[in-house]
Design a protein around this motif. Sequence first.
Motif, PDB file in Angstrom:
ATOM      1  N   PRO A   1     -59.862  62.535  29.646  1.00  0.00           N
ATOM      2  CA  PRO A   1     -60.250  63.925  29.863  1.00  0.00           C
ATOM      3  C   PRO A   1     -59.731  64.424  31.214  1.00  0.00           C
ATOM      4  O   PRO A   1     -59.827  63.705  32.213  1.00  0.00           O
ATOM      5  CB  PRO A   1     -61.786  63.877  29.848  1.00  0.00           C
ATOM      6  CG  PRO A   1     -62.127  62.626  29.105  1.00  0.00           C
ATOM      7  CD  PRO A   1     -61.038  61.660  29.432  1.00  0.00           C
TER       8      PRO A   1
ATOM      9  N   SER B   1     -57.597  66.156  18.053  1.00  0.00           N
ATOM     10  CA  SER B   1     -58.988  65.801  17.754  1.00  0.00           C
ATOM     11  C   SER B   1     -59.435  64.613  18.598  1.00  0.00           C
ATOM     12  O   SER B   1     -60.598  64.533  19.010  1.00  0.00           O
ATOM     13  CB  SER B   1     -59.160  65.498  16.259  1.00  0.00           C
ATOM     14  OG  SER B   1     -58.496  64.308  15.877  1.00  0.00           O
TER      15      SER B   1
ATOM     16  N   LEU C   1     -73.539  64.855  19.374  1.00  0.00           N
ATOM     17  CA  LEU C   1     -72.429  65.728  19.029  1.00  0.00           C
ATOM     18  C   LEU C   1     -72.507  66.114  17.557  1.00  0.00           C
ATOM     19  O   LEU C   1     -73.177  65.445  16.755  1.00  0.00           O
ATOM     20  CB  LEU C   1     -71.108  65.026  19.318  1.00  0.00           C
ATOM     21  CG  LEU C   1     -70.889  64.601  20.777  1.00  0.00           C
ATOM     22  CD1 LEU C   1     -69.571  63.876  20.925  1.00  0.00           C
ATOM     23  CD2 LEU C   1     -70.956  65.802  21.696  1.00  0.00           C
TER      24      LEU C   1
ATOM     25  N   GLU D   1     -60.018  65.992  22.151  1.00  0.00           N
ATOM     26  CA  GLU D   1     -61.270  66.732  22.188  1.00  0.00           C
ATOM     27  C   GLU D   1     -62.465  65.791  22.119  1.00  0.00           C
ATOM     28  O   GLU D   1     -63.497  66.032  22.772  1.00  0.00           O
ATOM     29  CB  GLU D   1     -61.334  67.736  21.037  1.00  0.00           C
ATOM     30  CG  GLU D   1     -62.666  68.457  20.864  1.00  0.00           C
ATOM     31  CD  GLU D   1     -63.105  69.226  22.104  1.00  0.00           C
ATOM     32  OE1 GLU D   1     -64.321  69.499  22.211  1.00  0.00           O
ATOM     33  OE2 GLU D   1     -62.267  69.549  22.964  1.00  0.00           O
ATOM     34  N   ALA D   2     -62.350  64.700  21.354  1.00  0.00           N
ATOM     35  CA  ALA D   2     -63.457  63.745  21.248  1.00  0.00           C
ATOM     36  C   ALA D   2     -63.764  63.105  22.595  1.00  0.00           C
ATOM     37  O   ALA D   2     -64.929  62.971  22.982  1.00  0.00           O
ATOM     38  CB  ALA D   2     -63.124  62.674  20.216  1.00  0.00           C
TER      39      ALA D   2
ATOM     40  N   GLU E   1     -68.305  65.059  28.567  1.00  0.00           N
ATOM     41  CA  GLU E   1     -69.248  66.132  28.855  1.00  0.00           C
ATOM     42  C   GLU E   1     -70.662  65.760  28.437  1.00  0.00           C
ATOM     43  O   GLU E   1     -71.631  65.981  29.171  1.00  0.00           O
ATOM     44  CB  GLU E   1     -68.808  67.411  28.148  1.00  0.00           C
ATOM     45  CG  GLU E   1     -69.722  68.594  28.398  1.00  0.00           C
ATOM     46  CD  GLU E   1     -69.251  69.860  27.711  1.00  0.00           C
ATOM     47  OE1 GLU E   1     -70.017  70.843  27.703  1.00  0.00           O
ATOM     48  OE2 GLU E   1     -68.124  69.883  27.170  1.00  0.00           O
ATOM     49  N   ALA E   2     -70.785  65.188  27.237  1.00  0.00           N
ATOM     50  CA  ALA E   2     -72.114  64.845  26.729  1.00  0.00           C
ATOM     51  C   ALA E   2     -72.769  63.761  27.582  1.00  0.00           C
ATOM     52  O   ALA E   2     -73.986  63.779  27.795  1.00  0.00           O
ATOM     53  CB  ALA E   2     -72.011  64.381  25.278  1.00  0.00           C
TER      54      ALA E   2
ATOM     55  N   ARG F   1     -63.000  64.361  25.552  1.00  0.00           N
ATOM     56  CA  ARG F   1     -63.506  65.412  26.439  1.00  0.00           C
ATOM     57  C   ARG F   1     -64.978  65.665  26.155  1.00  0.00           C
ATOM     58  O   ARG F   1     -65.801  65.787  27.080  1.00  0.00           O
ATOM     59  CB  ARG F   1     -62.707  66.703  26.240  1.00  0.00           C
ATOM     60  CG  ARG F   1     -63.064  67.810  27.234  1.00  0.00           C
ATOM     61  CD  ARG F   1     -62.789  69.178  26.663  1.00  0.00           C
ATOM     62  NE  ARG F   1     -63.588  69.466  25.488  1.00  0.00           N
ATOM     63  CZ  ARG F   1     -64.881  69.775  25.520  1.00  0.00           C
ATOM     64  NH1 ARG F   1     -65.535  69.836  26.685  1.00  0.00           N
ATOM     65  NH2 ARG F   1     -65.555  70.015  24.397  1.00  0.00           N
ATOM     66  N   ALA F   2     -65.326  65.756  24.865  1.00  0.00           N
ATOM     67  CA  ALA F   2     -66.709  66.001  24.481  1.00  0.00           C
ATOM     68  C   ALA F   2     -67.604  64.834  24.866  1.00  0.00           C
ATOM     69  O   ALA F   2     -68.758  65.034  25.280  1.00  0.00           O
ATOM     70  CB  ALA F   2     -66.793  66.264  22.976  1.00  0.00           C
ATOM     71  N   ALA F   3     -67.094  63.610  24.735  1.00  0.00           N
ATOM     72  CA  ALA F   3     -67.877  62.442  25.122  1.00  0.00           C
ATOM     73  C   ALA F   3     -68.157  62.456  26.621  1.00  0.00           C
ATOM     74  O   ALA F   3     -69.273  62.168  27.065  1.00  0.00           O
ATOM     75  CB  ALA F   3     -67.144  61.166  24.736  1.00  0.00           C
TER      76      ALA F   3
END
Length: 218
Positions: free
Chosen positions: A104, A76, A6, A79-80, A86-87, A82-84
């Motif tokens: 998420p 934030s 990320l 979003e962290a 997804e990644a 959610r991004a985790a």
Amino acid sequence: MTPFGLPSGEWAPAFDRAREARLLIVPALFEEANRTRRLAVEVMRRLDKAGIDCVLPDFPGCNESLQLLAGQTVGSWQEAMRAAAEAFGATHVLAIRGGGLFVPPGLPGWLLAPANGASQLRQLLRARVIASREAGREERQEDLLAQGQADGLELSGYALCAAFLREFPSLVPPVSPHLSTIDQAMLGGSALWLRAEPGFERAQADALAAIVAVGIKA
């Protein structure tokens, strides 16, 4: 530890063997995270043996995160996670205590003894008042909250910004037919997050891992 790739350059403990079942573990918040971290890692070890990949990301500004906690907001942190998810390509989620506030959307899974934001914040404020009293200062929770929501505040060693303290108390765990609640009684013994010091019980890790493994493979 494994990198997510990320923009923030965050790392996280993970068991990643490119298997089909992939579990995102959203940790508990603040001091409860310290008291439950070994439980989370031991559950990951058991699920790895059961053929399930797992990852345990930090919230930005906490533990090994490279970001500053004082710059974090509710958004934030949402979003962290959610991004985790997804990644990592998460297929399921397990959230521990206040971590359930940052699950998420769309992932099926489990909430372990979920707590709302207001109750989590009261714990932090109460600890601050007690520590101040022991130091010979008198502070009131109401005054501290008002100060924090205006200017930010340090609570139990966590420097939280005003925006976070304004938004956090209104958060409640999500309600979804795809999310199941796990009560402490289902694990046996006393809750780790209520203990004075970090602890661990093998039987609780066994029980929690079994619930998740059976649910994923059902």
